[in-house]
Design a protein around this motif. Sequence first.
Motif, PDB file in Angstrom:
ATOM      1  N   THR A  94      -7.944  -0.370 -17.167  1.00  0.00           N
ATOM      2  CA  THR A  94      -6.672   0.357 -17.146  1.00  0.00           C
ATOM      3  C   THR A  94      -5.505  -0.543 -16.733  1.00  0.00           C
ATOM      4  OG1 THR A  94      -7.986   2.258 -16.414  1.00  0.00           O
ATOM      5  CG2 THR A  94      -5.629   2.532 -16.331  1.00  0.00           C
ATOM      6  N   ARG A  95      -5.780  -1.762 -16.353  1.00  0.00           N
ATOM      7  CA  ARG A  95      -4.773  -2.655 -15.786  1.00  0.00           C
ATOM      8  C   ARG A  95      -3.564  -2.870 -16.706  1.00  0.00           C
ATOM      9  NH1 ARG A  95      -3.630  -8.309 -15.114  1.00  0.00           N
ATOM     10  NH2 ARG A  95      -2.747  -8.661 -13.041  1.00  0.00           N
ATOM     11  N   GLY A  96      -3.790  -3.057 -17.988  1.00  0.00           N
ATOM     12  CA  GLY A  96      -2.675  -3.295 -18.912  1.00  0.00           C
ATOM     13  C   GLY A  96      -1.704  -2.129 -18.955  1.00  0.00           C
ATOM     14  N   THR A  97      -2.233  -0.929 -19.020  1.00  0.00           N
ATOM     15  CA  THR A  97      -1.399   0.269 -19.047  1.00  0.00           C
ATOM     16  C   THR A  97      -0.662   0.436 -17.714  1.00  0.00           C
ATOM     17  OG1 THR A  97      -3.013   1.275 -20.520  1.00  0.00           O
ATOM     18  CG2 THR A  97      -1.416   2.752 -19.522  1.00  0.00           C
ATOM     19  N   LEU A 128       0.215  -2.018 -15.639  1.00  0.00           N
ATOM     20  CA  LEU A 128       1.276  -3.021 -15.559  1.00  0.00           C
ATOM     21  C   LEU A 128       2.467  -2.643 -16.436  1.00  0.00           C
ATOM     22  CD1 LEU A 128      -0.793  -6.326 -15.473  1.00  0.00           C
ATOM     23  CD2 LEU A 128       0.335  -5.153 -13.557  1.00  0.00           C
ATOM     24  N   ALA A 129       2.219  -2.051 -17.596  1.00  0.00           N
ATOM     25  CA  ALA A 129       3.314  -1.585 -18.453  1.00  0.00           C
ATOM     26  C   ALA A 129       4.100  -0.479 -17.749  1.00  0.00           C
ATOM     27  CB  ALA A 129       2.774  -1.102 -19.797  1.00  0.00           C
ATOM     28  N   TYR A 130       3.396   0.408 -17.055  1.00  0.00           N
ATOM     29  CA  TYR A 130       4.056   1.470 -16.294  1.00  0.00           C
ATOM     30  C   TYR A 130       4.938   0.866 -15.203  1.00  0.00           C
ATOM     31  CZ  TYR A 130       4.604   5.499 -13.173  1.00  0.00           C
ATOM     32  OH  TYR A 130       5.115   6.494 -12.373  1.00  0.00           O
ATOM     33  N   LEU A 131       4.393  -0.100 -14.467  1.00  0.00           N
ATOM     34  CA  LEU A 131       5.181  -0.745 -13.419  1.00  0.00           C
ATOM     35  C   LEU A 131       6.401  -1.438 -14.002  1.00  0.00           C
ATOM     36  CD1 LEU A 131       2.475  -2.315 -11.073  1.00  0.00           C
ATOM     37  CD2 LEU A 131       3.572  -0.066 -10.908  1.00  0.00           C
ATOM     38  N   ASP A 132       6.232  -2.083 -15.136  1.00  0.00           N
ATOM     39  CA  ASP A 132       7.359  -2.755 -15.776  1.00  0.00           C
ATOM     40  C   ASP A 132       8.455  -1.756 -16.145  1.00  0.00           C
ATOM     41  OD1 ASP A 132       8.481  -5.262 -16.769  1.00  0.00           O
ATOM     42  OD2 ASP A 132       8.245  -4.355 -18.758  1.00  0.00           O
ATOM     43  N   SER A 133       8.052  -0.558 -16.551  1.00  0.00           N
ATOM     44  CA  SER A 133       9.038   0.473 -16.918  1.00  0.00           C
ATOM     45  C   SER A 133       9.759   1.035 -15.695  1.00  0.00           C
ATOM     46  CB  SER A 133       8.370   1.604 -17.696  1.00  0.00           C
ATOM     47  OG  SER A 133       7.630   2.462 -16.838  1.00  0.00           O
ATOM     48  N   LYS A 134       9.228   0.786 -14.518  1.00  0.00           N
ATOM     49  CA  LYS A 134       9.798   1.300 -13.263  1.00  0.00           C
ATOM     50  C   LYS A 134      10.339   0.188 -12.370  1.00  0.00           C
ATOM     51  CE  LYS A 134       8.443   5.600 -13.898  1.00  0.00           C
ATOM     52  NZ  LYS A 134       9.389   6.697 -14.009  1.00  0.00           N
ATOM     53  N   ASN A 194       1.981   9.612 -11.676  1.00  0.00           N
ATOM     54  CA  ASN A 194       2.071   9.191 -13.070  1.00  0.00           C
ATOM     55  C   ASN A 194       1.583   7.771 -13.324  1.00  0.00           C
ATOM     56  OD1 ASN A 194       3.195  11.500 -14.605  1.00  0.00           O
ATOM     57  ND2 ASN A 194       4.706  11.375 -12.964  1.00  0.00           N
ATOM     58  N   ASP A 195       1.157   7.081 -12.280  1.00  0.00           N
ATOM     59  CA  ASP A 195       0.576   5.755 -12.440  1.00  0.00           C
ATOM     60  C   ASP A 195      -0.707   5.894 -13.274  1.00  0.00           C
ATOM     61  OD1 ASP A 195      -0.974   3.380 -12.065  1.00  0.00           O
ATOM     62  OD2 ASP A 195      -0.006   3.019 -10.138  1.00  0.00           O
ATOM     63  N   PRO A 196      -0.864   5.111 -14.332  1.00  0.00           N
ATOM     64  CA  PRO A 196      -2.066   5.193 -15.153  1.00  0.00           C
ATOM     65  C   PRO A 196      -3.374   5.022 -14.365  1.00  0.00           C
ATOM     66  CG  PRO A 196      -0.407   3.975 -16.321  1.00  0.00           C
ATOM     67  CD  PRO A 196       0.135   4.202 -14.934  1.00  0.00           C
ATOM     68  N   PHE A 197      -3.354   4.217 -13.306  1.00  0.00           N
ATOM     69  CA  PHE A 197      -4.550   4.117 -12.468  1.00  0.00           C
ATOM     70  C   PHE A 197      -4.906   5.483 -11.890  1.00  0.00           C
ATOM     71  CE2 PHE A 197      -4.171  -0.627 -10.991  1.00  0.00           C
ATOM     72  CZ  PHE A 197      -4.793  -1.051 -12.149  1.00  0.00           C
ATOM     73  N   ASN A 198      -3.918   6.196 -11.399  1.00  0.00           N
ATOM     74  CA  ASN A 198      -4.152   7.512 -10.810  1.00  0.00           C
ATOM     75  C   ASN A 198      -4.583   8.515 -11.880  1.00  0.00           C
ATOM     76  OD1 ASN A 198      -4.303   9.204  -8.581  1.00  0.00           O
ATOM     77  ND2 ASN A 198      -2.200   9.893  -8.796  1.00  0.00           N
ATOM     78  N   LYS A 199      -3.903   8.495 -13.020  1.00  0.00           N
ATOM     79  CA  LYS A 199      -4.244   9.419 -14.102  1.00  0.00           C
ATOM     80  C   LYS A 199      -5.662   9.192 -14.620  1.00  0.00           C
ATOM     81  CE  LYS A 199       0.148  10.819 -15.993  1.00  0.00           C
ATOM     82  NZ  LYS A 199       0.893  10.966 -17.231  1.00  0.00           N
ATOM     83  N   ALA A 200      -6.141   7.947 -14.552  1.00  0.00           N
ATOM     84  CA  ALA A 200      -7.497   7.626 -15.006  1.00  0.00           C
ATOM     85  C   ALA A 200      -8.558   8.063 -13.995  1.00  0.00           C
ATOM     86  CB  ALA A 200      -7.620   6.129 -15.264  1.00  0.00           C
TER      87      ALA A 200
END
Length: 97
Positions: free
Chosen positions: A20-23, A25-31, A69-75
Amino acid sequence: MPMLIQCADKPGHLKMRLDTRGTHLAYLDSKKDIILAGGAVMDAEGNPCGSVLIIDTEDEAVARDFAENDPFNKAGLFETVTVTAWRKAFFNFENLT
């Protein structure tokens, strides 16, 4: 006062974190406009086992929404997520790597 988000991974979920790391990191980049600092918490073997983020908001609801909404949390990676206010007392820019 910024908010500190501390997350502990569920035991045995390293593969989920890596997948899930790529998703994430993309989320963090958007924030990145509200992220002051962040990174993985490492276990004794040097593997990531959690996360720490400091975000620039005084609104706990904004910080909780960020974490939810962090993808890590959603996963389903995190066993616990804690959001608390944080006050900088000391920061040494010279020791950044």
